[in-house]
Design a protein around this motif. Sequence first.
Motif, PDB file in Angstrom:
ATOM      1  N   ASN A 170       0.821  -1.218   0.000  1.00 56.64           N
ATOM      2  CA  ASN A 170       0.000   0.000   0.000  1.00 56.64           C
ATOM      3  C   ASN A 170       0.853   1.265   0.000  1.00 56.64           C
ATOM      4  OD1 ASN A 170      -2.490  -1.390   0.085  1.00 56.64           O
ATOM      5  ND2 ASN A 170      -2.373  -1.588   2.323  1.00 56.64           N
ATOM      6  N   ASP A 171       2.015   1.194  -0.668  1.00 56.54           N
ATOM      7  CA  ASP A 171       2.960   2.317  -0.732  1.00 56.54           C
ATOM      8  C   ASP A 171       3.504   2.706   0.639  1.00 56.54           C
ATOM      9  OD1 ASP A 171       2.808   2.631  -3.534  1.00 56.54           O
ATOM     10  OD2 ASP A 171       0.986   3.831  -3.350  1.00 56.54           O
ATOM     11  N   ILE A 172       3.435   1.795   1.600  1.00 51.16           N
ATOM     12  CA  ILE A 172       4.006   2.001   2.927  1.00 51.16           C
ATOM     13  C   ILE A 172       5.168   1.039   3.108  1.00 51.16           C
ATOM     14  CG2 ILE A 172       3.583   1.861   5.416  1.00 51.16           C
ATOM     15  CD1 ILE A 172       0.723   2.727   4.891  1.00 51.16           C
ATOM     16  N   HIS A 173       6.308   1.556   3.513  1.00 51.74           N
ATOM     17  CA  HIS A 173       7.517   0.759   3.670  1.00 51.74           C
ATOM     18  C   HIS A 173       7.922   0.719   5.144  1.00 51.74           C
ATOM     19  CE1 HIS A 173       8.400   0.618  -0.711  1.00 51.74           C
ATOM     20  NE2 HIS A 173       7.722   1.758  -0.705  1.00 51.74           N
ATOM     21  N   PRO A 174       8.418  -0.431   5.614  1.00 52.47           N
ATOM     22  CA  PRO A 174       8.872  -0.505   7.008  1.00 52.47           C
ATOM     23  C   PRO A 174       9.904   0.575   7.305  1.00 52.47           C
ATOM     24  CG  PRO A 174       8.808  -2.686   6.015  1.00 52.47           C
ATOM     25  CD  PRO A 174       8.579  -1.710   4.904  1.00 52.47           C
ATOM     26  N   PRO A 175       9.835   1.212   8.466  1.00 49.48           N
ATOM     27  CA  PRO A 175      10.795   2.276   8.780  1.00 49.48           C
ATOM     28  C   PRO A 175      12.191   1.756   9.086  1.00 49.48           C
ATOM     29  CG  PRO A 175       9.413   1.857  10.676  1.00 49.48           C
ATOM     30  CD  PRO A 175       8.863   1.013   9.559  1.00 49.48           C
ATOM     31  N   ASP A 176      12.276   0.479   9.499  1.00 47.29           N
ATOM     32  CA  ASP A 176      13.557  -0.108   9.872  1.00 47.29           C
ATOM     33  C   ASP A 176      13.418  -1.619   9.720  1.00 47.29           C
ATOM     34  OD1 ASP A 176      16.119  -0.396  10.766  1.00 47.29           O
ATOM     35  OD2 ASP A 176      15.651  -0.108  12.884  1.00 47.29           O
ATOM     36  N   GLY A 177      14.356  -2.264   9.046  1.00 47.54           N
ATOM     37  CA  GLY A 177      14.206  -3.690   8.790  1.00 47.54           C
ATOM     38  C   GLY A 177      13.312  -3.925   7.592  1.00 47.54           C
ATOM     39  N   HIS A 178      12.771  -5.138   7.507  1.00 47.01           N
ATOM     40  CA  HIS A 178      11.977  -5.478   6.319  1.00 47.01           C
ATOM     41  C   HIS A 178      10.546  -5.881   6.662  1.00 47.01           C
ATOM     42  CE1 HIS A 178      13.986  -9.218   7.712  1.00 47.01           C
ATOM     43  NE2 HIS A 178      12.804  -9.747   7.489  1.00 47.01           N
ATOM     44  N   GLY A 179      10.150  -5.703   7.927  1.00 46.95           N
ATOM     45  CA  GLY A 179       8.802  -6.114   8.300  1.00 46.95           C
ATOM     46  C   GLY A 179       8.054  -5.057   9.073  1.00 46.95           C
ATOM     47  N   MET A 180       6.749  -5.206   9.112  1.00 45.69           N
ATOM     48  CA  MET A 180       5.866  -4.363   9.914  1.00 45.69           C
ATOM     49  C   MET A 180       4.610  -5.169  10.210  1.00 45.69           C
ATOM     50  SD  MET A 180       4.823  -1.623   6.948  1.00 45.69           S
ATOM     51  CE  MET A 180       4.055  -2.141   5.398  1.00 45.69           C
ATOM     52  N   LEU A 181       3.883  -4.755  11.218  1.00 50.43           N
ATOM     53  CA  LEU A 181       2.684  -5.471  11.633  1.00 50.43           C
ATOM     54  C   LEU A 181       1.454  -4.709  11.148  1.00 50.43           C
ATOM     55  CD1 LEU A 181       1.925  -7.991  13.466  1.00 50.43           C
ATOM     56  CD2 LEU A 181       1.327  -6.285  15.192  1.00 50.43           C
ATOM     57  N   ARG A 182       0.579  -5.420  10.462  1.00 55.20           N
ATOM     58  CA  ARG A 182      -0.672  -4.812  10.007  1.00 55.20           C
ATOM     59  C   ARG A 182      -1.823  -5.274  10.897  1.00 55.20           C
ATOM     60  NH1 ARG A 182      -3.484  -5.010   3.932  1.00 55.20           N
ATOM     61  NH2 ARG A 182      -5.439  -3.992   4.578  1.00 55.20           N
ATOM     62  N   PHE A 183      -2.527  -4.323  11.506  1.00 55.48           N
ATOM     63  CA  PHE A 183      -3.722  -4.641  12.277  1.00 55.48           C
ATOM     64  C   PHE A 183      -4.840  -5.022  11.306  1.00 55.48           C
ATOM     65  CE2 PHE A 183      -1.503  -1.426  14.894  1.00 55.48           C
ATOM     66  CZ  PHE A 183      -1.397  -2.102  16.092  1.00 55.48           C
TER      67      PHE A 183
ATOM     68  N   PHE B 118       9.127   3.285  26.541  1.00 58.74           N
ATOM     69  CA  PHE B 118       8.589   2.421  25.499  1.00 58.74           C
ATOM     70  C   PHE B 118       8.147   3.295  24.335  1.00 58.74           C
ATOM     71  CE2 PHE B 118       4.724   0.179  23.730  1.00 58.74           C
ATOM     72  CZ  PHE B 118       5.445  -0.761  23.011  1.00 58.74           C
ATOM     73  N   SER B 119       8.458   2.863  23.107  1.00 58.37           N
ATOM     74  CA  SER B 119       8.053   3.629  21.932  1.00 58.37           C
ATOM     75  C   SER B 119       7.706   2.675  20.798  1.00 58.37           C
ATOM     76  CB  SER B 119       9.157   4.598  21.482  1.00 58.37           C
ATOM     77  OG  SER B 119      10.306   3.887  21.047  1.00 58.37           O
ATOM     78  N   ALA B 120       6.929   3.161  19.852  1.00 57.94           N
ATOM     79  CA  ALA B 120       6.583   2.418  18.651  1.00 57.94           C
ATOM     80  C   ALA B 120       6.222   3.423  17.566  1.00 57.94           C
ATOM     81  CB  ALA B 120       5.422   1.452  18.905  1.00 57.94           C
ATOM     82  N   GLU B 121       6.339   2.982  16.311  1.00 58.96           N
ATOM     83  CA  GLU B 121       6.019   3.845  15.177  1.00 58.96           C
ATOM     84  C   GLU B 121       4.804   3.288  14.450  1.00 58.96           C
ATOM     85  OE1 GLU B 121       9.342   5.146  12.767  1.00 58.96           O
ATOM     86  OE2 GLU B 121      10.738   4.672  14.390  1.00 58.96           O
ATOM     87  N   PHE B 122       3.947   4.204  13.961  1.00 60.55           N
ATOM     88  CA  PHE B 122       2.673   3.826  13.357  1.00 60.55           C
ATOM     89  C   PHE B 122       2.507   4.508  12.004  1.00 60.55           C
ATOM     90  CE2 PHE B 122       2.248   3.462  17.915  1.00 60.55           C
ATOM     91  CZ  PHE B 122       1.491   2.323  18.111  1.00 60.55           C
ATOM     92  N   ASN B 123       1.684   3.869  11.158  1.00 59.08           N
ATOM     93  CA  ASN B 123       1.404   4.448   9.847  1.00 59.08           C
ATOM     94  C   ASN B 123       0.044   3.973   9.374  1.00 59.08           C
ATOM     95  OD1 ASN B 123       1.788   5.952   7.513  1.00 59.08           O
ATOM     96  ND2 ASN B 123       3.864   5.156   7.172  1.00 59.08           N
ATOM     97  N   SER B 124      -0.505   4.685   8.394  1.00 57.17           N
ATOM     98  CA  SER B 124      -1.831   4.371   7.879  1.00 57.17           C
ATOM     99  C   SER B 124      -1.925   4.759   6.414  1.00 57.17           C
ATOM    100  CB  SER B 124      -2.899   5.128   8.678  1.00 57.17           C
ATOM    101  OG  SER B 124      -4.181   4.980   8.106  1.00 57.17           O
TER     102      SER B 124
END
Length: 321
Positions: free
Chosen positions: A156-169, A210-216
């Motif tokens: 969806n034109d969204i790229h992981p900010p670090d590494g090669h994975g991200m979690l989709r809710f 604690f921190s985390a990064e989010f996108n939509s």
Amino acid sequence: MKPHPSFESLTSAFLDGSISPEKLTELEDLLLQDPEARKAFRQIANLDSALHDWAPICAAQAAWADAAPLSPQSRRTSRWQTWSAAAALVSAGILTGFISGSMVSGRSLTARETKSIELPLKNPNFDGPESPSLDGCPNTFGVWGGDFCVVTGAENDIHPPDGHGMLRFLRADNRTTPPNVGSVSAEQWQVIDLRPLRNAFGGHPAKIEFSAEFNSIPMTEGPHYSFGISFYSFNGEAKDAEYLWSHRRELCLSGTEKEELNDNDPASWQKISAQIVTPPDADLVLVQVRVCPKPMPKGLKSAVEFPGQYVANSSLRLIQD
């Protein structure tokens, strides 16, 4: 009723970093004994921009000091509840060391070196081989678990900010959710064992971040979304994590929550971070990442589904000032 006559001078000395150990003990005792002083202390701390990052902790600790007595079981679960609002902030020099000598014109903090130690948050980038559990809050250390989600690469034109994975809710329910429940928030938790880390705390209360990064994906119509993190410390066992979480207001040693609306820009990730001060004998921390629609839908008979909301690059750190 006004606070004790010495309250103003003690608080002023605390804020400008000139308070002596004896006066610090006097302030702590005063806050233990005087509800008006606790109220005033909380207001001053929240208004002082130099303590901006610490305002949630001050408010939370002062609220606990004003709270009704705990049940016997809660007392056994948490010795931290006997600490005063001031003790939670200043015991063993955690915040006096942070504040002392750091006020500029009474308003801002001077630059000083801050060290951090990465704590063992498992699979923080969601790009490891382990997929999160889909059975609700996990009952063991070192695994993500919660609602329906999937680990993915760029989409969806969204790229992981670090590494090669991200979690989709995906949805606001999990395999243990009863049918026909209109749940609105998709959540993932991890339980982290603090007991092997007590030497790193040096016998003092620990400041942990604690921190985390989010996108939509862009949301041009319909609901927008709120991303959030929650972060609580407890005495207890991992097998009781779900119970501890559901009773966190009564049983936690320290905790905080933070939320932000999505910025509608898929080219950038939104970082949300929060800090707590937890006692040296805490057994575990529970961290949570989540997303929910805004405004909240009403009258639901099924779980909310999410069209393209992501989390990645989470971090848990011990902060040493």
